[in-house]
Design a protein around this motif. Structure first.
Motif, mmCIF file in Angstrom:
data_model
loop_
_atom_site.group_PDB
_atom_site.id
_atom_site.type_symbol
_atom_site.label_atom_id
_atom_site.label_comp_id
_atom_site.label_asym_id
_atom_site.label_seq_id
_atom_site.Cartn_x
_atom_site.Cartn_y
_atom_site.Cartn_z
ATOM 1 N N SER A 139 -5.038 -14.613 2.080
ATOM 2 C CA SER A 139 -6.326 -13.996 2.377
ATOM 3 C C SER A 139 -7.239 -15.126 2.876
ATOM 4 O O SER A 139 -7.841 -15.846 2.076
ATOM 5 C CB SER A 139 -6.867 -13.335 1.114
ATOM 6 N N THR B 48 -5.311 -6.982 -10.367
ATOM 7 C CA THR B 48 -4.710 -7.676 -9.221
ATOM 8 C C THR B 48 -3.252 -8.040 -9.518
ATOM 9 O O THR B 48 -2.387 -7.941 -8.638
ATOM 10 C CB THR B 48 -5.531 -8.929 -8.856
ATOM 11 N N TYR C 203 -14.390 -8.891 -8.091
ATOM 12 C CA TYR C 203 -14.025 -8.715 -6.682
ATOM 13 C C TYR C 203 -15.271 -8.313 -5.877
ATOM 14 O O TYR C 203 -15.625 -7.148 -5.742
ATOM 15 C CB TYR C 203 -12.911 -7.665 -6.535
ATOM 16 N N TYR D 30 -9.404 -13.027 -7.416
ATOM 17 C CA TYR D 30 -7.987 -12.688 -7.271
ATOM 18 C C TYR D 30 -7.200 -12.919 -8.564
ATOM 19 O O TYR D 30 -5.976 -12.866 -8.573
ATOM 20 C CB TYR D 30 -7.379 -13.482 -6.099
ATOM 21 N N ASN E 229 -5.830 -11.306 6.283
ATOM 22 C CA ASN E 229 -4.393 -11.240 6.019
ATOM 23 C C ASN E 229 -3.566 -11.883 7.128
ATOM 24 O O ASN E 229 -2.404 -12.195 6.934
ATOM 25 C CB ASN E 229 -3.926 -9.782 5.864
ATOM 26 N N GLY F 149 -13.718 -4.977 6.019
ATOM 27 C CA GLY F 149 -12.891 -5.237 4.849
ATOM 28 C C GLY F 149 -12.214 -6.584 4.821
ATOM 29 O O GLY F 149 -11.396 -6.843 3.946
ATOM 30 N N SER F 150 -12.502 -7.440 5.798
ATOM 31 C CA SER F 150 -11.829 -8.739 5.869
ATOM 32 C C SER F 150 -10.312 -8.585 5.953
ATOM 33 O O SER F 150 -9.571 -9.444 5.485
ATOM 34 C CB SER F 150 -12.204 -9.638 4.678
ATOM 35 N N THR F 151 -9.875 -7.492 6.554
ATOM 36 C CA THR F 151 -8.439 -7.314 6.792
ATOM 37 C C THR F 151 -7.922 -8.422 7.698
ATOM 38 O O THR F 151 -6.763 -8.839 7.602
ATOM 39 C CB THR F 151 -8.170 -5.932 7.431
ATOM 40 N N PHE G 32 -1.303 -4.929 -9.032
ATOM 41 C CA PHE G 32 -1.245 -4.672 -7.594
ATOM 42 C C PHE G 32 -0.146 -5.537 -6.955
ATOM 43 O O PHE G 32 0.683 -5.060 -6.175
ATOM 44 C CB PHE G 32 -2.619 -5.000 -7.001
ATOM 45 N N GLU H 81 0.957 -12.783 -0.273
ATOM 46 C CA GLU H 81 -0.237 -12.541 0.546
ATOM 47 C C GLU H 81 -1.015 -13.822 0.801
ATOM 48 O O GLU H 81 -1.065 -14.698 -0.052
ATOM 49 C CB GLU H 81 -1.173 -11.534 -0.151
ATOM 50 N N ILE I 144 -9.311 -2.377 -7.540
ATOM 51 C CA ILE I 144 -9.730 -3.762 -7.294
ATOM 52 C C ILE I 144 -11.133 -3.796 -6.693
ATOM 53 O O ILE I 144 -11.970 -4.617 -7.078
ATOM 54 C CB ILE I 144 -8.725 -4.473 -6.351
ATOM 55 N N MET J 221 -1.403 -15.378 -2.791
ATOM 56 C CA MET J 221 -0.859 -14.655 -3.946
ATOM 57 C C MET J 221 0.647 -14.875 -3.975
ATOM 58 O O MET J 221 1.315 -14.823 -2.936
ATOM 59 C CB MET J 221 -1.163 -13.170 -3.876
ATOM 60 N N PHE K 289 -5.517 -0.808 -5.306
ATOM 61 C CA PHE K 289 -6.486 -1.516 -4.469
ATOM 62 C C PHE K 289 -7.876 -0.903 -4.615
ATOM 63 O O PHE K 289 -8.870 -1.626 -4.697
ATOM 64 C CB PHE K 289 -6.065 -1.570 -2.995
ATOM 65 N N TYR L 209 0.789 -1.233 0.000
ATOM 66 C CA TYR L 209 0.000 0.000 0.000
ATOM 67 C C TYR L 209 0.821 1.283 0.000
ATOM 68 O O TYR L 209 0.699 2.118 0.883
ATOM 69 C CB TYR L 209 -0.991 -0.018 1.165
#
Ligand code: AVJ
Length: 323
Positions: free
Chosen positions: A284, A215, A59, A208, A168, A163-165, A218, A282, A53, A254, A50, A42
């Motif tokens: 997810s 993506t 997405y 994804y 991660n 955001g389903s952070t 990104f 990554e 995305i 990813m 993002f 980021y």
């Protein structure tokens, strides 16, 4: 020569953040398998990618979560004590928090984010639209304990983590984050959290691996960032984006795959790649209701209520601190 000496010699004046970035990158690329933390996606370009995305047709998470907050915001707000202080862990665009603020009279809003600059711009926008709301931004890494502003000491606290952070984090990290959040928010706290659900693998895969290739850009941008900020010499055309669903571990992974045998130099360090070798960039994680409920329970929270969309793509949970 250490990374600082190299940075100086190459004319890269390092601030504290850049030197942490350098140390982390060099350590993680020296390991096997190679990896890079998704938090480095980021920079300005990565944040803009993002945002792109989030509006891709494949997405679904962002638009689905927004739909849940829009349609069920009143219900979500109903059981929140008033006036409470809303503490958002990681404050991106304010679109989501506005949907809660609209339905619930909060006494204060505390966005917590590592980027102080971004925070104050967002805070100003919110103050304009919600003139009665006290906004107290906190510049901190929300994954480690931090102090809440004294002004909200006497208010009940509600955490917000959309955001389903959470996805991660490794499961053990997700658990320790939830424990830390409970500690910071203290007894009687509540938490509103958005979590992506496990679903048809094809849908996950496409989300994804979008057709427009956003993506992929990104993912590759983290190499661009290493080249720019750390003087790396990654050849972007020699790496390719790959996302796969790991069914056993319930996660999208990813990767950046080296197309050939090659060497990359970063601040005096050499990293060699075999053809087909991966940098894991990554994870997810996706949760079923059952697995998320178990995670929350083992981390000091109980699930008071959950909401989902008609197609059961995404979930929003209201948690209450358990004792
Ligand atoms: C911001 C972590 C929720 O995992 O879906 C989107 C990041 N990575 N496409 C996610 C992401 C690739 C996103 N999170």
């Amino acid at each position: 020569m250490n990374v600082h000496a190299h940075a100086l010699a190459q004319g890269y004046p390092f601030d504290e953040q850049t030197s942490a970035f350098a140390g982390d990158v060099i350590e993680n690329l020296a390991q096997y398998p190679k990896r890079l933390s998704p938090k480095y996606f980021y920079d300005a370009t990565g944040s803009a990618l993002f945002e792109q995305i989030t509006v891709l047709p494949e997405y679904y998470p962002t638009r689905t979560e927004l739909g849940i907050l829009r349609d069920r915001g009143r219900e979500i707000a109903a059981d929140i004590p008033k006036p409470a202080a809303l503490v958002e862990f990681g404050a991106g665009a304010t679109t989501k928090v506005r949907l809660l603020l609209q339905h619930c009279e909060f006494g204060a809003y505390v966005p917590v984010d590592i980027s102080g600059e971004f925070l104050s711009a967002q805070a100003d926008g919110l103050r304009k639209d919600f003139p009665d709301l006290d906004v107290h931004p906190v510049a901190a890494d929300f994954t480690t304990p931090f102090a809440l502003p004294a002004e909200i000491a006497d208010m009940p606290k509600v955490g917000f983590f959309p955001g389903s952070t959470l996805g991660n984090f490794e499961p053990h990290e997700a658990s320790s984050f939830l424990r830390t959040a409970r500690e910071i928010l203290s007894d009687g706290a509540q938490m509103i959290i958005g979590v992506d659900l496990e679903k048809d693998e094809r849908v996950l895969y496409d989300a994804y691996n979008d057709a427009a290739g956003v993506t992929a850009r990104f993912n590759l941008n983290v190499l661009v960032r290493i080249n720019r900020e750390l003087g790396g010499n990654f050849d972007l055309s020699a790496f390719t984006h790959r996302s796969i669903y790991n069914r056993d571990r319930h996660r999208i992974e990813m990767h950046l795959i080296s197309r050939k045998a090659q060497n990359v130099r970063i601040l005096g360090n050499n990293f060699s790649f075999r053809p087909g070798e991966s940098i894991h960039t990554e994870n997810s994680y996706k949760y079923s209701f059952e697995r998320f409920t178990a995670l929350a329970r083992s981390s000091g929270w109980s699930v008071r209520k959950s909401w989902t969309d008609p197609a059961r793509m995404f979930s929003v949970h209201a948690l209450v601190a358990s004792d």
